[in-house]
Write a protein that holds these residues in place. Structure first.
Motif, PDB file in Angstrom:
ATOM      1  N   TYR A   1      -7.452   1.546  -5.092  1.00 25.37           N
ATOM      2  CA  TYR A   1      -7.555   3.002  -4.717  1.00 25.37           C
ATOM      3  C   TYR A   1      -8.184   3.136  -3.305  1.00 25.37           C
ATOM      4  O   TYR A   1      -9.386   2.636  -3.058  1.00 25.37           O
ATOM      5  N   ILE A   2      -7.483   3.884  -2.328  1.00 32.36           N
ATOM      6  CA  ILE A   2      -8.285   3.823  -1.002  1.00 32.36           C
ATOM      7  C   ILE A   2      -8.371   5.315  -0.542  1.00 32.36           C
ATOM      8  O   ILE A   2      -6.966   6.008  -0.764  1.00 32.36           O
TER       9      ILE A   2
ATOM     10  N   LEU B   1      -8.745   7.852   2.098  1.00 35.44           N
ATOM     11  CA  LEU B   1      -8.910   8.054   3.764  1.00 35.44           C
ATOM     12  C   LEU B   1      -9.247   9.440   3.980  1.00 35.44           C
ATOM     13  O   LEU B   1      -8.286  10.420   3.894  1.00 35.44           O
TER      14      LEU B   1
ATOM     15  N   ILE C   1      -8.617  -2.137   5.638  1.00 31.31           N
ATOM     16  CA  ILE C   1      -7.767  -2.038   4.482  1.00 31.31           C
ATOM     17  C   ILE C   1      -7.351  -3.546   4.237  1.00 31.31           C
ATOM     18  O   ILE C   1      -7.144  -3.599   3.029  1.00 31.31           O
TER      19      ILE C   1
ATOM     20  N   ALA D   1      -3.104   4.563  -1.249  1.00 28.84           N
ATOM     21  CA  ALA D   1      -4.157   5.039  -0.156  1.00 28.84           C
ATOM     22  C   ALA D   1      -3.514   6.470   0.186  1.00 28.84           C
ATOM     23  O   ALA D   1      -2.639   6.883   0.544  1.00 28.84           O
TER      24      ALA D   1
ATOM     25  N   TYR E   1      -1.467  -1.119  -4.242  1.00 30.10           N
ATOM     26  CA  TYR E   1      -2.910  -0.311  -3.760  1.00 30.10           C
ATOM     27  C   TYR E   1      -2.231   1.087  -3.379  1.00 30.10           C
ATOM     28  O   TYR E   1      -1.261   1.327  -2.375  1.00 30.10           O
TER      29      TYR E   1
ATOM     30  N   VAL F   1       0.922  -1.297  -0.023  1.00 26.58           N
ATOM     31  CA  VAL F   1       0.017  -0.137  -0.110  1.00 26.58           C
ATOM     32  C   VAL F   1       0.843   1.224  -0.110  1.00 26.58           C
ATOM     33  O   VAL F   1       1.643   1.474   0.832  1.00 26.58           O
TER      34      VAL F   1
END
Length: 320
Positions: free
Chosen positions: A166-167, A169, A314, A144, A142, A58
């Protein structure tokens, strides 16, 4: 600290940054460096202590202002991203976090304020993605991003076959100029009107030569080109362009980015997963307080742990 002062400090730090490890031994951590024409941009790769490589990874992108790779700013040490990296490593997931150009160990790569553009950050994230793809001990990538970093990561993930997911936050669901004007909501009407007029010009790509003294911290002439480059992006429009899995995470006690922003992102990308975590704030810490005074310790006391649900969500996203 009153609310208006808190928000003023936050946005001063955003634009001021344009100019300018306590890891357990059991978790292997190593340096990573991007060589750019302006200077090195430095980061750290944290890998799981057990398990067999290659590991999913990540890429953690910090938020606005002079926020370093650990999630800290001068006078606001919370270690949020450092703790997140450590928690992911315990779950068999590697991570890379980095100091943005102009910040902390990457200070030497900073451009002068007038030359800096939002897209410079996006280009750096793309270079980090390329860097991770070359790492033999790492596999699926990934991205983030936290807060402003969510938009940076979003743009770098578009049409990028190297990114598996894709993250977001605590990412904004509106263009930056709308957020700035909302943060100024408590100011007198004439201040709000002046800010709105300046933003209208910047949105159209036009510099504003005469900025009132009281708004110089936000709109001084040397930072206006950066704002123009930032204002052109609407997160709701950009997230529609992703054709990869998306996870949107938002806390209910975030005083800087409200839940409605996460809901806007979800509405724009119905295929995305939306997770609203009760009682976590903007620095991803547990806090049921709804005032700045009640939350200030989570921003300034690094010993406060990360919310436990965050790394679990996650991990589930990465494993799925």
């Amino acid at each position: 600290m009153n609310k208006v002062l808190f928000y003023y400090i936050c946005f001063f730090l955003i634009f001021h940054s344009v100019v300018f490890a306590q890891v357990p031994n059991r978790i292997p951590e190593r340096d990573a460096v991007l060589q750019t024409p302006e200077g090195p941009v430095r980061g750290k790769i944290l890998s799981p202590a057990t398990g067999e490589a290659p590991f999913p990874v990540v890429l953690l992108i910090s938020g606005s202002g002079p926020t370093d790779m650990d999630g800290n700013q001068p006078g606001m040490e919370n270690n949020s991203l450092k703790y997140l990296a450590e928690e992911l490593a315990k779950r068999g997931i590697a991570s890379l976090r980095f100091d943005k150009r102009g910040v902390a160990s990457s200070a030497g790569a900073g451009k002068d304020e007038y030359s800096m553009r939002f897209d410079d950050y996006v280009k750096d994230v793309k270079l980090w993605i390329d860097y991770l793809e070359r790492e033999k001990t790492l596999s699926d990538i990934y991205v983030a991003g936290h807060s402003e970093g969510a938009l940076t990561g979003l743009l770098a993930s578009e049409n990028n076959p190297k990114v598996k997911g894709y993250i977001s936050l605590a990412g904004a669901g509106r263009p930056a100029y709308e957020l700035i004007e909302e943060q100024l909501a408590g100011q007198p009407d004439y201040i709000k009107a002046m800010a709105a007029n300046i933003n209208e010009s910047l949105k159209a790509g036009k510099l504003v030569p005469n900025v009132p003294l009281g708004l110089q911290a936000l709109f001084r002439s040397s930072v206006q080109p950066y704002l123009i480059s930032w204002y052109k992006y609407d997160p709701q429009e950009e997230i529609k362009k992703l054709n990869i899995p998306v996870l949107i995470i938002q806390g209910t006690t975030d005083l800087q980015v409200p839940v409605k922003d996460a809901e806007r992102l979800k509405a724009a990308a119905p295929q995305a997963s939306l997770e609203i975590i009760p009682d976590i704030n903007h620095v991803l810490k547990k806090s049921n307080g709804t005032t700045i005074e009640q939350q200030l310790d989570t921003y300034t006391q690094p010993g406060t742990p990360l919310d436990g649900q965050l790394p679990i969500l996650i991990e589930k996203f990465v494993r799925k």
